[in-house]
Design a protein around this motif. Structure first.
Motif, PDB file in Angstrom:
ATOM      1  N   LEU A   1       0.824  -1.208   0.000  1.00  0.00           N
ATOM      2  CA  LEU A   1       0.000   0.000   0.000  1.00  0.00           C
ATOM      3  C   LEU A   1       0.858   1.257   0.000  1.00  0.00           C
ATOM      4  O   LEU A   1       0.439   2.300  -0.512  1.00  0.00           O
ATOM      5  CB  LEU A   1      -0.947  -0.012   1.203  1.00  0.00           C
TER       6      LEU A   1
ATOM      7  N   ALA B   1      -4.651   5.196   3.215  1.00  0.00           N
ATOM      8  CA  ALA B   1      -3.956   3.917   3.084  1.00  0.00           C
ATOM      9  C   ALA B   1      -3.510   3.376   4.432  1.00  0.00           C
ATOM     10  O   ALA B   1      -3.317   2.169   4.577  1.00  0.00           O
ATOM     11  CB  ALA B   1      -2.755   4.072   2.154  1.00  0.00           C
TER      12      ALA B   1
ATOM     13  N   THR C   1      -4.330  -0.278   5.618  1.00  0.00           N
ATOM     14  CA  THR C   1      -3.260  -1.209   5.973  1.00  0.00           C
ATOM     15  C   THR C   1      -3.547  -1.892   7.298  1.00  0.00           C
ATOM     16  O   THR C   1      -3.341  -3.105   7.451  1.00  0.00           O
ATOM     17  CB  THR C   1      -1.912  -0.474   6.063  1.00  0.00           C
TER      18      THR C   1
ATOM     19  N   VAL D   1      -4.894  -6.970   0.453  1.00  0.00           N
ATOM     20  CA  VAL D   1      -4.616  -5.633  -0.092  1.00  0.00           C
ATOM     21  C   VAL D   1      -5.703  -5.223  -1.078  1.00  0.00           C
ATOM     22  O   VAL D   1      -6.237  -4.113  -1.020  1.00  0.00           O
ATOM     23  CB  VAL D   1      -3.235  -5.608  -0.780  1.00  0.00           C
TER      24      VAL D   1
END
Length: 303
Positions: free
Chosen positions: A58, A76, A80, A98
């Motif tokens: 990421l 992000a 994550t 992801v």
């Protein structure tokens, strides 16, 4: 909790998700980067390797993503945290996490970011009023109150998702691994491609035309060293298969070495840029402005 994520892990990850937005807006210690989110979430969940893989993926995905003015960008970091927690807690493949969780969650958090911005205007207007009243203590208090909407915009969604989303995610993972294996494989492929998208976005905004020699040099050095270390490792494995007394272990490509080469090249370019700016500063302001417009590069004093 029966989902592979303990309540203490939920609490720590929620606290971190609240801190990371404060860090991004104020301290900027880099703990608000996806790679650090992956490290922290991986340590909390007991699998640092998976956290690094997801955080690194990421991080590469959002390399060229930034905000200007009041614009919101994908979160992000929260993506994550959730992708790492569910990947480790439910046994989901990292690349699938992801693509199926990290990126969608990061995109959905744009909405909570907008809510936080709107809520923060309430305290901003109060500060405007207190400036006129010269109420300095009130200005300080309302400045600190502004942290509330920002931290809650990350903490509440992360807590609810980690605390109550486990059973649904586990069921979805089991179903994807059996009935929808084709979709799971496709998401894994898409997750592996996302870092390339991040690099493409980054190269789009970097002054590549001006510094293309460094781009070629970095690519060639990496390719040569990767080939060299790969062949040496293969040779060692082959010898070990022939002679049982051969026990020497060959290390893989040291990424620290590549990073130091890149740092050296960046330092050289930085030194030249500083000299160019010093020369430009000595010239008339109009001449310096014309020079900046011609090369098309954003310098530090223009940010």
């Amino acid at each position: 909790m029966g989902t592979g994520i303990a309540i203490w892990q939920v609490i720590i990850l929620t606290i971190y998700s609240m801190y990371q937005i404060m860090d991004e807006l104020t301290l900027q210690t880099s703990l608000s980067q996806p790679i650090w989110a992956g490290i922290i979430a991986g340590l909390v969940m007991g699998d640092l390797k998976t956290g690094l893989v997801i955080g690194g993926s990421l991080q590469l995905t959002v390399l060229g993503v930034g905000t200007f003015g009041g614009a919101s960008k994908i979160d992000a970091n929260s993506g994550t945290v959730m992708a790492t927690a569910f990947a480790i807690g439910t046994g989901m493949n990292g690349q699938v996490a992801v693509a199926a969780l990290g990126v969608p969650v990061a995109s959905l958090m744009i909405q909570t970011d907008i809510v936080a911005r709107f809520a923060n205007t309430f305290f901003q207007h109060r500060i405007d009023k207190m400036i006129e009243e010269e109420n300095y203590k009130g200005i300080e208090r309302n400045y600190l109150y502004g942290y509330l909407p920002w931290t809650l915009s990350r903490g509440i969604p992360v807590f609810l998702a980690l605390a109550f989303g486990g059973p649904f995610v586990r069921t979805a993972v089991d179903y994807m691994n059996t009935n929808l294996a084709w979709l799971s494989n496709g998401l894994a492929t898409a997750g592996a491609l996302l870092p390339a998208v991040g690099f493409a976005i980054l190269l789009r905004y970097l002054p590549v035309k001006k510094h293309w020699p460094y781009l070629i040099l970095g690519f060639v050095i990496t390719a040569l060293l990767s080939t060299l270390y790969g062949n040496v490792s293969l040779l060692g494995t082959t010898i070990a298969g022939i002679d049982s007394k051969f026990t020497t272990a060959f290390a893989g490509l040291p990424m620290l070495g590549i990073a130091l080469i890149g740092f050296a090249l960046a330092a050289m370019q930085y030194g030249r840029t500083v000299k160019e700016q010093q020369v430009a500063a000595a010239k008339p302001a109009a001449s310096a402005t014309d020079s900046n417009e011609q090369d098309g590069e954003i310098h530090g004093d223009e940010l």
